[in-house]
Design a protein around this motif. Structure first.
Motif, mmCIF file in Angstrom:
data_model
loop_
_atom_site.group_PDB
_atom_site.id
_atom_site.type_symbol
_atom_site.label_atom_id
_atom_site.label_comp_id
_atom_site.label_asym_id
_atom_site.label_seq_id
_atom_site.Cartn_x
_atom_site.Cartn_y
_atom_site.Cartn_z
ATOM 1 N N ARG A 188 -26.141 -41.440 3.275
ATOM 2 C CA ARG A 188 -26.929 -40.728 2.271
ATOM 3 C C ARG A 188 -27.838 -39.683 2.916
ATOM 4 O O ARG A 188 -28.011 -38.581 2.388
ATOM 5 N N GLY A 189 -28.413 -40.009 4.057
ATOM 6 C CA GLY A 189 -29.259 -39.043 4.754
ATOM 7 C C GLY A 189 -28.477 -37.848 5.253
ATOM 8 O O GLY A 189 -28.930 -36.696 5.157
ATOM 9 N N ALA A 190 -27.279 -38.088 5.791
ATOM 10 C CA ALA A 190 -26.448 -36.989 6.282
ATOM 11 C C ALA A 190 -26.007 -36.083 5.146
ATOM 12 O O ALA A 190 -25.999 -34.851 5.261
ATOM 13 N N ASP B 232 -18.481 -47.296 -1.035
ATOM 14 C CA ASP B 232 -19.665 -48.146 -1.100
ATOM 15 C C ASP B 232 -20.755 -47.643 -0.165
ATOM 16 O O ASP B 232 -21.938 -47.950 -0.354
ATOM 17 N N ARG B 233 -20.377 -46.894 0.867
ATOM 18 C CA ARG B 233 -21.344 -46.368 1.827
ATOM 19 C C ARG B 233 -21.896 -45.018 1.390
ATOM 20 O O ARG B 233 -22.740 -44.457 2.060
ATOM 21 N N GLY B 234 -21.406 -44.495 0.268
ATOM 22 C CA GLY B 234 -21.861 -43.201 -0.204
ATOM 23 C C GLY B 234 -20.719 -42.204 -0.246
ATOM 24 O O GLY B 234 -19.540 -42.542 -0.060
ATOM 25 N N ALA C 218 -4.195 -41.324 0.575
ATOM 26 C CA ALA C 218 -4.350 -42.780 0.473
ATOM 27 C C ALA C 218 -4.887 -43.368 1.768
ATOM 28 O O ALA C 218 -5.771 -44.235 1.749
ATOM 29 N N ARG C 219 -4.380 -42.894 2.913
ATOM 30 C CA ARG C 219 -4.838 -43.422 4.199
ATOM 31 C C ARG C 219 -6.312 -43.111 4.440
ATOM 32 O O ARG C 219 -7.101 -43.985 4.839
ATOM 33 N N LEU C 220 -6.702 -41.869 4.199
ATOM 34 C CA LEU C 220 -8.088 -41.468 4.450
ATOM 35 C C LEU C 220 -9.046 -42.137 3.467
ATOM 36 O O LEU C 220 -10.169 -42.493 3.830
ATOM 37 N N THR C 221 -8.610 -42.307 2.219
ATOM 38 C CA THR C 221 -9.468 -42.979 1.240
ATOM 39 C C THR C 221 -9.722 -44.422 1.640
ATOM 40 O O THR C 221 -10.852 -44.920 1.564
ATOM 41 N N GLU C 222 -8.686 -45.115 2.083
ATOM 42 C CA GLU C 222 -8.835 -46.506 2.500
ATOM 43 C C GLU C 222 -9.733 -46.606 3.735
ATOM 44 O O GLU C 222 -10.588 -47.495 3.832
ATOM 45 N N ALA C 223 -9.558 -45.676 4.669
ATOM 46 C CA ALA C 223 -10.421 -45.665 5.858
ATOM 47 C C ALA C 223 -11.872 -45.378 5.489
ATOM 48 O O ALA C 223 -12.800 -45.941 6.072
ATOM 49 N N GLY C 224 -12.073 -44.524 4.488
ATOM 50 C CA GLY C 224 -13.428 -44.236 4.038
ATOM 51 C C GLY C 224 -14.092 -45.449 3.424
ATOM 52 O O GLY C 224 -15.272 -45.716 3.658
ATOM 53 N N ARG C 225 -13.344 -46.214 2.638
ATOM 54 C CA ARG C 225 -13.902 -47.422 2.028
ATOM 55 C C ARG C 225 -14.210 -48.480 3.075
ATOM 56 O O ARG C 225 -15.153 -49.255 2.934
ATOM 57 N N ALA C 226 -13.390 -48.514 4.126
ATOM 58 C CA ALA C 226 -13.600 -49.498 5.191
ATOM 59 C C ALA C 226 -14.639 -49.036 6.203
ATOM 60 O O ALA C 226 -15.055 -49.809 7.063
#
Length: 510
Positions: A292-294, A381-383, A405-413
């Motif tokens: 959120r700060g970034a 969940d991290r923003g 799909a790959r990048l979205t899953e990596a973003g969520r993880a």
């Protein structure tokens, strides 16, 4: 003779200046190999394991899980050349000339280096280390400053490595523990480092001299909790709501406590982190840090530097939705709507390359790219994160679907690397997933434009001269007015709308 080396939190790249410790991967006394991951940290960009460039015995750890450390802060100290419990050398690279003598590997992660950290965003003037009465050796004759040092005892009969109780001396010249932690520095002159102007104002309102305090933050940084703690200790109270006693995690090696630092009360052990709230107004304060700060910093910079403008148009997406249904009915991997929109974007950018650009403000030049690295906004969940699909212009719909799909899953993880979060040349923002029709998005600095896509919903529409219910979507383009005028922006958006309404238009560029 073992040589004790200190490993600091390395340069995180991309302007990142701090990271939060998520999980320690080693304990004090463990033997580590060169480039072995020792800690898992989370930055505003991703969660990564940080490897240590030295091999040997871990003699101390700095920071606890959940604590945020700035770049350049000590992470661990390693006794290179110390013997392992089995009697062999604890330095896995001892037999290699390139890895002996504590030189380390010098290897780096993608976007993360084990080299020296860059200049810190917050500059702290070097000062004299705070004198403190240490338990045991290290006090200079005549009551001089006690110099904290690291001593690794020689191996016993069984060859067991152990650490002495002395605190490791850090490379920047700081001395022993202050307020229960290592590395604090007191300044003799110059501005007193505080974490925010609010802290300085709080001290001024209560008549407290900040030079009398020893900050518990990194490099002696004075936190709000330090000021409130000092006010309570002096019996003056505070105009702000009380906060929990500050606790700075200590190395896991035994640490002698200072004999009464000025303005600070005796340490009483760890305090559980809590969100501070005001009892009088019911305020809840959430720190702008991490993702959120970034995002806040980047959006603020975009608003300050980019003179943006927005244009929008409604489009009939009925034929695009039918085309997608036909594609997925033919068998093979399913094609996402986002992939089709991305394919339309890359085709439009080939016709209007002015929008696939950035502005070099120092050189006063517009820089156009011959490739499209397409960013897309993804809520996790991290923003909010914006992963980047490399060479999107060279991918078909199936490849784009798989990469999204790959990048979205990596973003969520939380496992996206800095390379996957930077370097975009254009951004696609599908805010329709939030159930809204339109938006005027802020450009993802330093790019020149962003295409926004609203929700696709049935609406009355004039089709072939008759009123009908069609699948309608609102498209918006926010662009940097320095790189192009309204004619180019309007032409780009109209071409995108034409492709949405008649997907066959894309056949010209396939």
């Amino acid at each position: 003779m073992a040589q004790v080396l200190e490993f600091k939190l390395p340069d995180l790249g991309e302007g990142l200046t701090e990271a939060e410790i998520v999980r320690w991967l080693v304990e004090v006394g463990d033997v580590v190999a060169i480039d072995q991951p020792v800690v898992e940290v989370e930055t505003a960009k991703a969660m990564v394991e940080v490897p240590c460039p030295y091999g040997g015995v871990v003699t101390a750890r700095f920071g606890e899980e959940g604590q945020e450390l700035p770049v350049g802060a000590p992470l661990i100290t390693v006794a290179v050349g110390e013997r392992s419990p089995s009697g062999g050398s604890a330095d896995p690279g001892a037999g290699s000339p390139s890895r002996s003598g504590g030189e380390g590997s010098g290897n780096v992660l993608v976007g993360y280096g084990t080299s020296e950290a860059p200049a810190r965003r917050r500059r702290v003037r070097p000062g004299r280390p705070v004198t403190s009465a240490t338990a045991g050796a290290g006090a200079a004759p005549g009551g001089g400053t006690a110099a904290a040092e690291t001593r690794v005892a020689g191996a016993g009969a069984a060859g067991t490595a152990r650490t002495d109780a002395a605190v490791p001396a850090v490379a920047d010249g700081t001395s022993g523990p202050v307020n229960g932690h290592a590395g604090a520095v007191a300044l003799d002159d110059g501005p007193v480092p505080v974490i925010s102007p609010l802290v300085r104002r709080l001290a001024r309102q209560n008549g407290l001299d900040l030079r009398e305090l020893t900050g518990s933050g990194p490099d002696g940084l004075i936190l709000r909790a330090d000021v409130e703690y000092a006010l309570r200790a002096a019996g003056r109270g505070s105009t702000a709501a009380p906060a929990a006693q500050p606790h700075v995690p200590q190395p896991h090696a035994p640490v002698p406590q200072p004999a009464g630092a000025a303005g600070a009360a005796p340490a009483t052990g760890p305090a559980a982190p809590a969100t501070r709230s005001s009892a009088t107004t019911g305020e809840i304060r959430t720190p702008l840090k991490g993702v959120r700060g970034a995002v806040a910093d980047k959006l603020s910079r975009s608003r300050r530097e980019i003179p943006d403008a927005t244009c929008w148009v409604d489009a009939d997406a009925t034929e695009l939705m039918r085309a997608r249904t036909a594609m997925n009915a033919a068998g093979g991997p399913k094609i996402s709507l986002l992939a089709l929109l991305a394919r339309i974007c890359t085709a439009a950018l080939a016709r209007f390359p002015e929008l696939n650009a950035t502005v070099d403000t120092e050189a006063r030049e517009i820089v156009r790219f011959d490739h499209v690295h397409l960013g897309f906004a993804a809520q996790t969940d991290r923003g909010l994160v914006v992963p980047v699909v490399r060479d999107a212009h060279a991918r078909d719909a199936e490849s784009l679907t798989a990469e999204f799909a790959r990048l979205t899953e990596a973003g969520r993880a939380g496992t996206l690397t800095p390379a996957e979060l930077t370097g975009g040349t254009f951004t696609l923002n599908n805010y329709g997933v939030f159930g809204v029709d339109g938006s005027t998005p802020i450009i993802n600095h330093p790019e020149a434009a962003m295409l926004g896509v609203g929700r696709i919903v049935p609406k009355p529409w004039v089709h072939e001269g008759e009123l009908a219910v069609r699948q309608v979507v609102q498209l918006s383009l926010t662009f940097d007015h320095r790189v192009c005028d309204g004619g180019v922006a309007g032409g780009f958006l109209r071409y995108v709308a034409d492709c949405v309404e008649q997907p066959a238009v894309l056949l010209r560029t396939l």
